[in-house]
Design an enzyme around this catalytic site. Structure first.
Site, short mmCIF file in Angstrom:
data_model
loop_
_atom_site.label_atom_id
_atom_site.label_comp_id
_atom_site.label_asym_id
_atom_site.label_seq_id
_atom_site.Cartn_x
_atom_site.Cartn_y
_atom_site.Cartn_z
N HIS A 111 0.62 -35.61 -43.54
CA HIS A 111 -0.70 -36.21 -43.77
C HIS A 111 -1.75 -35.18 -44.18
O HIS A 111 -2.50 -35.43 -45.14
CB HIS A 111 -1.14 -37.02 -42.54
N ASP A 149 6.77 -43.17 -47.00
CA ASP A 149 5.69 -42.52 -46.25
C ASP A 149 5.06 -41.43 -47.09
O ASP A 149 5.27 -41.36 -48.30
CB ASP A 149 6.21 -42.01 -44.89
#
Ligand code: T3D
Length: 264
Positions: free
Chosen positions: A92, A147
């Site tokens: 992230h 993801d």
């Protein structure tokens, strides 16, 4: 693990684990994030290129390592928690650093881009692919969900229906098909990839400071209604008008000469 070189304002970062098609281990993810942070702080870097060594761009998470994550207890939820933590800690920050870096980022997709390797390419501002490159939303084949930003970028680039198809089937598509659905910007002969990307990167690296503001505006538009986005454009245009490059751009136009932008 990560190679780095700089020329003409262009920082080139090369994922370098070719024996595993540049699959990500922790060290590679950490090095890539550090390099993006350094690029943000370095005024001499005005464009970033990400590519892969060998025949792959990136094969996503190193699958030799994922099942060993967790506390080793084998207890319910341990692996899931470990993978969530891993995404949060490593992927992230990288994806957010790339999208908030106010400099153009080009993915030079030299070969297969799979799993989070494809997510990385999607998080770049433009994707230039070699003819032999291919693209796989590989997650479904190992029972995972796309993801590292894939579920954000993919539908925005190719539309919801195609994104569903690519993610649910996990079929490997060619560079030509990727171009036809809008997943990449350009496809070039393999032998021309480096030169084509370099020409584009040098052009962007000599562009004005507003390139970074354009990037910010585009990302904000994905989460704004029209009145909000008009207000953001107003604010960003105010910022752009304060740059030396705006003065230079207008002066050059009025003087009938090409502008020389400094990136400030
Ligand atoms: O916690 C977390 O990290 C969670 C995060 C998850 C994010 C993800 O990215 S999940 C998705 C992970 N990636 C994949 O599932 C892709 C796996 N790889 C493939 O499906 C295929 O390798 C490719 C479609 C990418 C390429 O196929 P091909 O036939 O061109 O090459 P290959 O023969 O399969 O691979 C070449 C070598 O690379 C091979 O090793 P070997 O047999 O020569 O020793 C292969 O095992 C290795 N390799 C390829 N991908 C990975 C990999 N090794 C480790 N991890 C990989 N992802």
């Amino acid at each position: 693990m990560l190679l780095s070189s700089q020329s003409d304002g262009v920082l080139t970062l090369t994922l370098n684990r070719p024996e595993r098609l540049n699959a990500f281990d922790d060290a590679l993810l950490v090095a890539l994030l550090a390099a993006v942070h350094e690029a943000a702080a370095d005024d001499s870097v005005r464009c970033v290129v990400i590519t892969g060594a060998g025949r792959g761009f990136g094969a996503g998470a190193d699958l030799t390592q994922v099942l060993s994550r967790g506390d080793g207890s084998g207890g319910a939820g341990a692996l899931g928690e470990a993978i969530r933590e891993h995404l949060h800690t490593y992927y992230h920050p990288l994806i957010l650093a790339l999208t908030t870096l106010e400099k153009p980022v080009i993915a030079a997709v030299n070969g297969v881009a799979a799993g989070a390797g494809l997510s990385l390419a999607l998080a770049c501002d433009m994707r230039i692919a070699a003819e032999s490159a291919s693209f796989v939303q590989a997650f479904v084949h190992i029972g995972l969900v796309p993801d590292a930003g894939s579920t954000w970028f993919l539908p925005r680039l190719v539309g919801m229906g195609k994104a569903m198809e690519l993610a649910m089937l996990g079929d490997r598509i060619s560079a030509a098909e990727a171009l036809s659905v809008g997943l990449v910007n350009r496809v070039v002969p393999d032998s021309r990839l480096a030169a084509s990307v370099d020409a584009l990167a040098v052009r962007l690296a000599s562009g004005p400071r507003s390139l970074g503001l354009i990037k910010r505006a585009m990302h904000l538009s994905a989460v704004s209604d029209l009145p909000t986005q008009l207000a953001r454009e107003e604010q960003l245009q105010g910022e752009a008008a304060e740059t030396a490059d705006f003065t230079e751009g207008v002066t050059a136009f009025l003087s009938k000469r090409p502008p020389h932008f400094s990136g400030r």
